[in-house]
Write a protein that holds these residues in place. Structure first.
Motif, PDB file in Angstrom:
ATOM      1  N   UNK A   1       0.884  -1.188   0.003  1.00 11.39           N
ATOM      2  CA  UNK A   1      -0.053   0.104   0.056  1.00 11.39           C
ATOM      3  C   UNK A   1       0.947   1.269  -0.211  1.00 11.39           C
ATOM      4  N   UNK A   2       1.978   1.183   0.824  1.00 15.96           N
ATOM      5  CA  UNK A   2       2.783   2.343   0.794  1.00 15.96           C
ATOM      6  C   UNK A   2       3.594   2.746  -0.367  1.00 15.96           C
ATOM      7  N   UNK A   3       3.482   1.749  -1.206  1.00 17.83           N
ATOM      8  CA  UNK A   3       4.252   1.826  -2.583  1.00 17.83           C
ATOM      9  C   UNK A   3       3.432   2.231  -3.584  1.00 17.83           C
TER      10      UNK A   3
ATOM     11  N   UNK B   1      -7.660  12.869   6.347  1.00 18.81           N
ATOM     12  CA  UNK B   1      -7.516  14.123   6.487  1.00 18.81           C
ATOM     13  C   UNK B   1      -8.943  14.613   5.981  1.00 18.81           C
ATOM     14  N   UNK B   2      -9.793  13.648   5.280  1.00 18.27           N
ATOM     15  CA  UNK B   2     -11.050  13.966   4.901  1.00 18.27           C
ATOM     16  C   UNK B   2     -11.080  14.275   3.272  1.00 18.27           C
ATOM     17  N   UNK B   3     -12.135  13.952   2.633  1.00 17.40           N
ATOM     18  CA  UNK B   3     -12.388  13.689   1.271  1.00 17.40           C
ATOM     19  C   UNK B   3     -12.768  15.052   0.749  1.00 17.40           C
ATOM     20  N   UNK B   4     -12.396  15.477  -0.452  1.00 19.11           N
ATOM     21  CA  UNK B   4     -12.692  16.925  -1.127  1.00 19.11           C
ATOM     22  C   UNK B   4     -14.173  16.327  -1.678  1.00 19.11           C
TER      23      UNK B   4
ATOM     24  N   UNK C   1      -8.052   9.107  -8.468  1.00 19.39           N
ATOM     25  CA  UNK C   1      -8.343   7.876  -7.903  1.00 19.39           C
ATOM     26  C   UNK C   1     -10.066   8.125  -7.678  1.00 19.39           C
ATOM     27  N   UNK C   2     -10.697   8.446  -8.910  1.00 21.21           N
ATOM     28  CA  UNK C   2     -12.077   8.889  -8.842  1.00 21.21           C
ATOM     29  C   UNK C   2     -12.965   7.967  -8.543  1.00 21.21           C
ATOM     30  N   UNK C   3     -12.391   6.481  -9.033  1.00 19.62           N
ATOM     31  CA  UNK C   3     -13.162   5.314  -8.561  1.00 19.62           C
ATOM     32  C   UNK C   3     -13.609   5.278  -7.013  1.00 19.62           C
ATOM     33  N   UNK C   4     -12.598   5.854  -6.312  1.00 19.00           N
ATOM     34  CA  UNK C   4     -13.007   5.783  -4.883  1.00 19.00           C
ATOM     35  C   UNK C   4     -13.648   6.612  -4.337  1.00 19.00           C
ATOM     36  N   UNK C   5     -13.754   8.079  -5.136  1.00 18.99           N
ATOM     37  CA  UNK C   5     -14.416   8.819  -4.537  1.00 18.99           C
ATOM     38  C   UNK C   5     -15.885   9.069  -3.941  1.00 18.99           C
ATOM     39  N   UNK C   6     -16.793   8.012  -4.832  1.00 17.98           N
ATOM     40  CA  UNK C   6     -18.008   7.802  -4.546  1.00 17.98           C
ATOM     41  C   UNK C   6     -18.170   7.118  -3.254  1.00 17.98           C
ATOM     42  N   UNK C   7     -17.250   6.278  -3.109  1.00 19.93           N
ATOM     43  CA  UNK C   7     -17.502   5.348  -1.756  1.00 19.93           C
ATOM     44  C   UNK C   7     -16.963   6.246  -0.528  1.00 19.93           C
ATOM     45  N   UNK C   8     -15.886   7.128  -0.671  1.00 17.51           N
ATOM     46  CA  UNK C   8     -15.446   7.929   0.312  1.00 17.51           C
ATOM     47  C   UNK C   8     -16.496   8.819   0.838  1.00 17.51           C
ATOM     48  N   UNK C   9     -17.165   9.361  -0.062  1.00 16.64           N
ATOM     49  CA  UNK C   9     -18.319  10.488   0.138  1.00 16.64           C
ATOM     50  C   UNK C   9     -19.728  10.055   0.378  1.00 16.64           C
ATOM     51  N   UNK C  10     -19.776   8.836   0.334  1.00 10.58           N
ATOM     52  CA  UNK C  10     -21.218   7.922   0.815  1.00 10.58           C
ATOM     53  C   UNK C  10     -21.469   7.898   2.313  1.00 10.58           C
TER      54      UNK C  10
ATOM     55  N   UNK D   1      -1.602   5.582  -5.956  1.00 10.95           N
ATOM     56  CA  UNK D   1      -3.046   5.792  -5.739  1.00 10.95           C
ATOM     57  C   UNK D   1      -3.653   5.535  -4.380  1.00 10.95           C
ATOM     58  N   UNK D   2      -3.037   4.523  -3.837  1.00  5.53           N
ATOM     59  CA  UNK D   2      -3.663   4.036  -2.478  1.00  5.53           C
ATOM     60  C   UNK D   2      -3.038   4.948  -1.442  1.00  5.53           C
ATOM     61  N   UNK D   3      -1.965   5.516  -1.448  1.00  7.87           N
ATOM     62  CA  UNK D   3      -1.251   6.491  -0.699  1.00  7.87           C
ATOM     63  C   UNK D   3      -2.292   7.661  -0.861  1.00  7.87           C
ATOM     64  N   UNK D   4      -2.592   8.438  -1.988  1.00  6.69           N
ATOM     65  CA  UNK D   4      -3.603   9.348  -1.902  1.00  6.69           C
ATOM     66  C   UNK D   4      -4.871   9.170  -1.357  1.00  6.69           C
ATOM     67  N   UNK D   5      -5.342   7.951  -1.436  1.00  5.55           N
ATOM     68  CA  UNK D   5      -6.727   7.293  -0.858  1.00  5.55           C
ATOM     69  C   UNK D   5      -6.442   7.440   0.776  1.00  5.55           C
ATOM     70  N   UNK D   6      -5.334   6.988   1.373  1.00  4.48           N
ATOM     71  CA  UNK D   6      -5.178   7.097   2.612  1.00  4.48           C
ATOM     72  C   UNK D   6      -5.106   8.203   2.851  1.00  4.48           C
ATOM     73  N   UNK D   7      -4.475   9.269   2.531  1.00  6.19           N
ATOM     74  CA  UNK D   7      -4.411  10.652   2.966  1.00  6.19           C
ATOM     75  C   UNK D   7      -5.880  11.212   2.846  1.00  6.19           C
ATOM     76  N   UNK D   8      -6.657  10.813   2.082  1.00  4.04           N
ATOM     77  CA  UNK D   8      -8.186  11.304   2.084  1.00  4.04           C
ATOM     78  C   UNK D   8      -8.928  10.937   3.211  1.00  4.04           C
TER      79      UNK D   8
END
Length: 226
Positions: free
Chosen positions: A190-192, A205-208, A217-226, A195-202
């Motif tokens: 994951x640390x390498x 610290x919160x999703x935009x 990583x737009x495919x993760x955005x819907x799940x993160x905001x739901x 894309x996953x590092x960016x998801x972990x950051x969101x």
């Protein structure tokens, strides 16, 4: 406690505190001896928490003095420190007429889907079987003013839930159906992964709220905001 000191005059037990009063020192001493005798039979007292011969004492949010009873200043400080409202909207907020309906939705989401700023509140309430229901401010007889208009906590007061959060994380991790070795391999991979590092950051610290900010990583955005 009530039963233990039942029948004793001017002796007022509440939870684990006992107030013994008297109009004179002699009268107070009589009540005190009676209470101590009763306690010897049923209750264990702590000498270090005993405050004898007080002219003023705090007792359950009140200050009892020789001049009468008054509120405990510490309990009403938040009200005294409130800023004076300057508009109709602010006045309605002081009366509790604010919209907290979004919280009803927040409590129906899984913890990982809740905004970071509200996760700590959810963490603290996980030990309760709570059912959150919205009631419009106009239907609330007594507005909960202090929940919406509060002073920032002094920096020297630690209200963090780090210990609670760490305990929760430990519980989740310790019950994962993977070995420690495999978990280490997943963490390293994951640390390498950019894309996953960016998801972990969101997640941390919160999703935009704007999907364009999450182009990698737009495919993760819907799940993160739901």
């Amino acid at each position: 406690m009530d039963r233990a000191f039942e029948g004793l005059e001017q002796t007022y037990p509440i939870v684990d505190d006992i107030l013994i009063a008297g109009r004179t020192i002699a009268e107070r001493d009589v009540r005190l001896r009676q209470s101590l005798q009763r306690a010897r039979e049923r209750i264990m007292l702590k000498p270090e928490t005993t405050l004898p011969c007080q002219q003023e004492v705090k007792f359950f949010s009140e200050v009892l003095t020789t001049d009468g009873m008054k509120p405990d200043p510490e309990k009403v400080k938040a009200v005294h420190d409130m800023e004076v409202q300057t508009s109709k909207k602010e006045s309605e907020g002081y009366l509790g007429q604010t919209d907290q309906k979004p919280l009803e939705v927040v409590f129906k989401k899984p913890l990982h889907a809740v905004p970071l700023r509200l996760q700590r509140m959810r963490m603290r309430l996980q030990i309760y079987d709570a059912d959150v229901q919205f009631t419009p401010g106009k239907d609330v007889p007594v507005g909960d003013m202090l929940s919406n208009h509060f002073k920032d906590t002094p920096n020297n007061v630690d209200l963090s839930l780090d210990a609670d959060i760490q305990s929760y994380v430990h519980m989740v991790v310790s019950n994962l159906p993977v070995t420690d070795k495999k978990l280490g391999e997943i963490a390293k991979a994951t640390s390498g992964d950019e894309q996953l590092v960016a998801v972990k950051k969101c997640i941390t610290f919160g999703w935009s709220e704007v999907i364009q900010d999450c182009t990698t990583f737009q495919e993760f955005w819907t799940s993160g905001m739901s």
